[in-house]
Write an enzyme that holds these catalytic residues in place. Structure first.
Site, mmCIF file in Angstrom:
data_model
loop_
_atom_site.group_PDB
_atom_site.id
_atom_site.type_symbol
_atom_site.label_atom_id
_atom_site.label_comp_id
_atom_site.label_asym_id
_atom_site.label_seq_id
_atom_site.Cartn_x
_atom_site.Cartn_y
_atom_site.Cartn_z
ATOM 1 N N ASP A 43 0.813 -1.212 0.000
ATOM 2 C CA ASP A 43 0.000 0.000 0.000
ATOM 3 C C ASP A 43 0.851 1.269 0.000
ATOM 4 O O ASP A 43 0.492 2.262 -0.619
ATOM 5 C CB ASP A 43 -0.926 0.004 1.214
ATOM 6 C CG ASP A 43 -2.149 -0.879 1.002
ATOM 7 O OD1 ASP A 43 -2.358 -1.337 -0.135
ATOM 8 O OD2 ASP A 43 -2.894 -1.109 1.969
ATOM 9 N N GLY A 44 1.977 1.244 0.709
ATOM 10 C CA GLY A 44 2.842 2.417 0.731
ATOM 11 C C GLY A 44 3.343 2.785 -0.654
ATOM 12 O O GLY A 44 3.349 3.955 -1.040
ATOM 13 N N ASP A 143 -1.406 12.319 21.865
ATOM 14 C CA ASP A 143 -0.209 11.994 21.092
ATOM 15 C C ASP A 143 -0.321 12.519 19.667
ATOM 16 O O ASP A 143 0.680 12.633 18.960
ATOM 17 C CB ASP A 143 0.004 10.478 21.059
ATOM 18 C CG ASP A 143 0.663 9.953 22.322
ATOM 19 O OD1 ASP A 143 1.055 10.780 23.175
ATOM 20 O OD2 ASP A 143 0.784 8.727 22.472
ATOM 21 N N THR A 154 -9.417 2.809 6.821
ATOM 22 C CA THR A 154 -9.013 1.516 7.380
ATOM 23 C C THR A 154 -7.525 1.460 7.698
ATOM 24 O O THR A 154 -7.039 0.429 8.167
ATOM 25 C CB THR A 154 -9.335 0.367 6.394
ATOM 26 O OG1 THR A 154 -8.593 0.570 5.190
ATOM 27 C CG2 THR A 154 -10.810 0.302 6.081
ATOM 28 N N ASN A 157 -6.142 5.595 10.685
ATOM 29 C CA ASN A 157 -7.372 5.983 11.360
ATOM 30 C C ASN A 157 -7.999 4.823 12.118
ATOM 31 O O ASN A 157 -8.414 4.955 13.276
ATOM 32 C CB ASN A 157 -8.357 6.540 10.317
ATOM 33 C CG ASN A 157 -9.742 6.784 10.885
ATOM 34 O OD1 ASN A 157 -9.964 7.717 11.636
ATOM 35 N ND2 ASN A 157 -10.680 5.920 10.505
#
Length: 253
Positions: A43-44, A143, A154, A157
């Site tokens: 995905d990156g 944080d 998904t 988040n």
């Protein structure tokens, strides 16, 4: 119909090997002359590819040769042409981030998944949150916090206990990361047209970093986030495995 394909791969050896094999079978068109871009990785890498090719009106079809593959299709070489012909297209709009750092420099970036603010030191961040010019939360000790698109809901988040959003929903998720005060605040759902602004309080004592997908800006004073409906990223999925189905499936595992 024969498609001109441009193959891109992450640095992972398994992705590079797949690219070599696919080019040997199908050839490799120049990026600016391709009918479709096939991204090999996780995905990156898919996000990197979408950002890098956003100026081209070319759909991207991902095949998973990485660790996470929410935006990717399964890898299979022999039937690629048939899969491309049958693929369904999803168009997703990114978020636009404007930020100013403590030295006065302004930054702009786009995010397909989310824009997040994260503490940059040992102490918790102290943020003020405004929506459409109205202060909604005077102080959030945390944080971090983020605004996520349905496509990105998904990812980080969801890990921060934010809601999964239907892909066609005209809403954004505003989600805190490890909120300390107000302790019970779990975030909000906002209209897609909303403009969200984070102001960092005590920036010298409590430095904050802003991240738009993978692009980061350190020591921010404020960050403004809005949807960018004039832009659309075209992603191809195998039939029955589009984003809507994947979002539903994530909620029943």
């Amino acid at each position: 119909m024969t498609r001109r394909i441009n193959f891109l791969a992450s640095d992972a050896p398994i992705a590079q090997a797949a690219r070599v094999a696919l080019i040997a079978r199908y050839g490799d068109a120049p990026e600016d002359a391709a009918d479709v871009i096939v991204a090999l990785g996780g995905d990156g890498f898919m996000l990197q590819t979408l950002h890098r090719t956003q100026g081209l009106d070319v759909p991207v079809y991902g095949m998973n040769r990485g660790t996470v593959g929410f935006l990717m299709n399964e890898y299979s070489a022999p039937d690629l042409m048939e899969r491309l012909a049958a693929a369904c297209e999803e168009v997703i709009s990114p978020l636009s981030m404007r930020a100013e750092s403590v030295n006065g420099t302004q930054h702009h970036a786009l995010a397909i998944n989310e824009v997040s603010l994260l503490r940059g030191g040992p102490q918790a961040a102290l943020l003020r949150i405004s929506v459409d010019g109205l202060v909604r939360l005077e102080e959030l000790v945390c944080d971090g916090a983020m605004v996520a698109t349905p496509a990105g809901s998904t990812a980080y988040n969801y890990s921060a206990h934010g809601p999964i959003l239907p892909i066609g929903a005209d809403v954004l998720a505003l989600t805190p990361v490890a909120a300390f005060r107000p302790r019970r605040w779990r975030g909000a759902l906002l209209p897609k047209a909303a403009v969200v602004r984070f102001d960092t309080l005590e920036p010298d004592k409590r430095p904050v970093m802003a991240v738009a997908d993978s692009r980061s800006v350190e020591n921010v004073l404020w960050v403004e986030i809005r949807s960018e409906p004039s832009m659309g990223h075209r992603i191809l999925f195998d039939p029955g495995h589009g984003l809507e189905e994947r979002l539903l499936r994530e909620q029943f595992v």
